[in-house]
Design an enzyme around this catalytic site. Structure first.
Site, PDB file in Angstrom:
ATOM      1  N   HIS A 105      51.979  51.110 148.028  1.00 56.10           N
ATOM      2  CA  HIS A 105      53.007  50.072 147.932  1.00 56.10           C
ATOM      3  C   HIS A 105      54.320  50.575 148.531  1.00 56.10           C
ATOM      4  O   HIS A 105      54.992  49.851 149.274  1.00 56.10           O
ATOM      5  CB  HIS A 105      53.181  49.663 146.469  1.00 56.10           C
ATOM      6  CG  HIS A 105      54.108  48.518 146.262  1.00 56.10           C
ATOM      7  ND1 HIS A 105      55.340  48.664 145.671  1.00 56.10           N
ATOM      8  CD2 HIS A 105      53.985  47.198 146.565  1.00 56.10           C
ATOM      9  CE1 HIS A 105      55.931  47.480 145.616  1.00 56.10           C
ATOM     10  NE2 HIS A 105      55.131  46.578 146.149  1.00 56.10           N
ATOM     11  N   ASP A 164      53.197  43.245 147.777  1.00 53.82           N
ATOM     12  CA  ASP A 164      53.179  43.124 146.320  1.00 53.82           C
ATOM     13  C   ASP A 164      51.836  42.596 145.820  1.00 53.82           C
ATOM     14  O   ASP A 164      51.317  43.060 144.802  1.00 53.82           O
ATOM     15  CB  ASP A 164      54.323  42.229 145.844  1.00 53.82           C
ATOM     16  CG  ASP A 164      55.690  42.877 146.002  1.00 53.82           C
ATOM     17  OD1 ASP A 164      55.766  44.060 146.397  1.00 53.82           O
ATOM     18  OD2 ASP A 164      56.693  42.197 145.727  1.00 53.82           O
TER      19      ASP A 164
END
Length: 142
Positions: free
Chosen positions: A75, A121
């Site tokens: 991420h 996300d």
């Protein structure tokens, strides 16, 4: 100008100069948290993931401690790529998404930046849902 007005003006200028040194707060963390809650109902993203392993939370370095920490590392890299490819600021980018049956869908994002960050996300939230959570790794970067 009377002295009282000058005093107020000086106070405002000092306040504004101090405020300019405060780092902006991540605006899209609420959206990311909502995505995590979609894929892991009943979770508390801010409490559970704010300081997990070496990569979940602010910053990140070293070797990820487990699969969940590798999700956070990926991420972080995705956010770096968002800036590198689109010159956008992921923590300040607001996007559109929906949740249905533990599935996150990014839709209606009008810029490449919004679409890219939403996907960062979404992928991370799905990764979190598949990774075991080890309480011993909270606040613990080995």
């Amino acid at each position: 100008m009377n002295p009282a007005h000058l005093l107020v003006l000086a106070a405002v200028c000092i306040s504004l100069s101090g405020a300019s040194s405060i780092a902006p707060q991540p605006l899209n963390l609420i959206q990311f948290g909502n995505m995590i809650q979609c894929t892991i109902p009943g979770s508390s993203p801010l409490l559970d993931y704010a300081d997990y392993g070496c990569y979940c939370g602010r910053g990140g370095s070293g070797t990820p401690v487990d699969k969940l920490d590798r999700c956070c590392q990926a991420h972080d890299k995705c956010y770096t790529d968002a800036y590198r490819f689109y010159r956008c600021w992921p923590f300040l980018t607001l996007y559109s998404h929906t949740c249905s049956n533990r599935k996150v869908i990014c839709r209606g994002n009008t810029t490449k930046c919004k679409a890219f960050v939403c996907n960062c996300d979404r992928v991370a939230a799905n990764c979190f849902a598949k990774a075991p959570y080890n309480k011993r790794n909270y606040n613990n970067c080995k």
